[in-house]
Scaffold this active site. Structure first.
Site, short mmCIF file in Angstrom:
data_model
loop_
_atom_site.label_atom_id
_atom_site.label_comp_id
_atom_site.label_asym_id
_atom_site.label_seq_id
_atom_site.Cartn_x
_atom_site.Cartn_y
_atom_site.Cartn_z
N GLN A 227 0.83 -1.21 0.00
CA GLN A 227 0.00 0.00 0.00
C GLN A 227 0.87 1.27 0.00
O GLN A 227 0.53 2.26 0.64
CB GLN A 227 -0.95 -0.01 1.20
CG GLN A 227 -2.13 -0.94 1.02
CD GLN A 227 -3.07 -0.49 -0.11
OE1 GLN A 227 -3.12 0.67 -0.48
NE2 GLN A 227 -3.81 -1.43 -0.64
N SER A 228 1.94 1.24 -0.76
CA SER A 228 2.84 2.39 -0.80
C SER A 228 2.21 3.59 -1.51
O SER A 228 1.82 3.49 -2.68
CB SER A 228 4.12 1.96 -1.54
OG SER A 228 4.87 3.09 -1.92
N ASN A 229 2.14 4.71 -0.82
CA ASN A 229 1.70 5.96 -1.46
C ASN A 229 2.76 6.44 -2.45
O ASN A 229 2.44 7.05 -3.46
CB ASN A 229 1.47 7.06 -0.41
CG ASN A 229 0.36 6.71 0.55
OD1 ASN A 229 -0.77 6.46 0.13
ND2 ASN A 229 0.66 6.67 1.85
#
Ligand SMILES: *Cc1c(COP(=O)(O)O)cnc(C)c1O
Length: 337
Positions: free
Chosen positions: A78-80
């Site tokens: 879930q890396s921005n």
């Protein structure tokens, strides 16, 4: 200060600063006469916005200047940073590959498919999903080598984009904040989350170069413990400062890191985080994310409650974005875990 660096514009102008009047009323006497403000770095025009976009102005700028056609970066599922890299590359006409690992022990379908992952695909990135024990940056460099044999040229960036070049984005933010002080008065404190440390480091370098010494800059560690976060932040800040101002210096005692909000680890919810996210949502209509902003704001509230901010002080919280993470944590918000 930044004119000599390659830059690909992704922000349309300075992000706003707003006062949290309703939250101040809600906290009442607990606040002890301090004022609370937010720097809206969640409001940017490309890719849903967030702090990584500032770093990407300089990282994509460097990639284009190097004649690269591909941008490869790494991160958690879930890396921005991965999502905003994908969006920035779409804007810049670069192909983007993101190498994602399982950095967080969550396995529900929302975490695996919703939020940032959904958007990575929408922005046309190639997603390589690896198990947690694989070295993502090594994989990224191998992939760059593979592309080279095909006549392509890839620019490789580590998790969070926190190289000194990436941190220049937050030097730019420090310049912006100091300009905005003309309207809001001097800030006594700037507060933010700290993951891969480029955001804190860039701000620290920027404020040091501007000789803005009376400002206390403090981050809440959400990725690693306070000691290692401190060491990394100081290293990146010094390297960044060398790039912009050789005459300035930065003492390691001026880097303030609080490790109290990390809980059981990166991406693992804490009760204080849920309370902070709900309080800011209900009083101000603003959205903090569960991984970064929620934990850092919980730290700010804890500091308020122990009287850390003097009467008349102005505390600026940097909202770093991360809205898609709220959707990835849907079951956690339902159940409180
Ligand atoms: C990456 C990130 C941070 C932390 O920034 P670092 O420069 O990695 O310390 C904070 N908030 C959000 C929403 C992020 O995506």
């Amino acid at each position: 200060m930044l004119d000599s660096f390659h830059r690909f514009r992704l922000l349309s102008g300075p992000t706003p600063i707003e006062r949290l009047t309703r939250l101040e009323q809600n906290l009442g006497d607990e606040l002890g006469g301090a004022r609370l403000f937010v720097k809206r770095d969640d409001l940017m025009s490309v890719g849903g916005g967030g702090n990584k976009l500032r770093k990407l102005e300089f990282l994509v700028g460097a990639a284009l200047a190097d004649g690269c056609d591909t941008f490869i970066t790494t991160g958690g599922l879930q890396s921005n940073h991965a999502r905003l890299s994908a969006a920035a590359c779409a804007r810049a006409g670069l192909s983007c590959e993101v190498v994602l690992t399982r950095a967080v022990p969550r396995d529900d379908v929302e975490y695996r498919r919703n939020g940032n992952v959904l958007l990575d695909n929408l922005f046309g990135a190639t997603v390589h999903e690896l198990p947690g024990d694989v070295d993502a940056i090594e994989f990224a460099h191998e992939r760059a080598g593979e592309l080279r044999t095909l006549g392509r040229n890839a620019y490789v960036v580590g998790s969070g984009g926190s190289s000194p070049i990436g941190a220049l984005g937050y030097v730019a933010c420090a310049l912006e904040i100091v300009e905005q002080e003309a309207e809001f008065g001097p800030f006594s404190d700037v507060v933010l989350p700290n993951g891969s440390s480029g955001t804190h480091a860039g701000l620290a370098a920027g404020f040091a170069a501007l000789r803005r010494d009376s400002l206390r800059l403090e981050s809440f560690a959400v990725w690693a413990d306070a000691a290692s976060t401190h060491a990394r932040t100081y290293d990146i800040a010094c390297e960044t400062l060398t790039m912009i101002d050789r005459a300035a210096d930065l003492d390691r005692t001026r880097i303030f890191i609080d490790g109290q909000e990390l809980g059981e680890g990166y991406g693992r919810p804490t009760e204080a985080m849920f309370q902070a996210v709900r309080l800011v949502a209900k009083t101000e209509g603003l959205i903090l994310d569960p991984v970064y902003g929620g934990k850092a704001f919980a730290g700010l509230l804890a500091a308020v409650r122990r009287g850390a901010y003097d009467a008349g002080s102005s505390v600026l919280f940097v909202m770093t974005g991360g809205l898609p993470g709220v959707f990835a944590y849907r079951p956690a918000f339902d159940d409180g875990d």
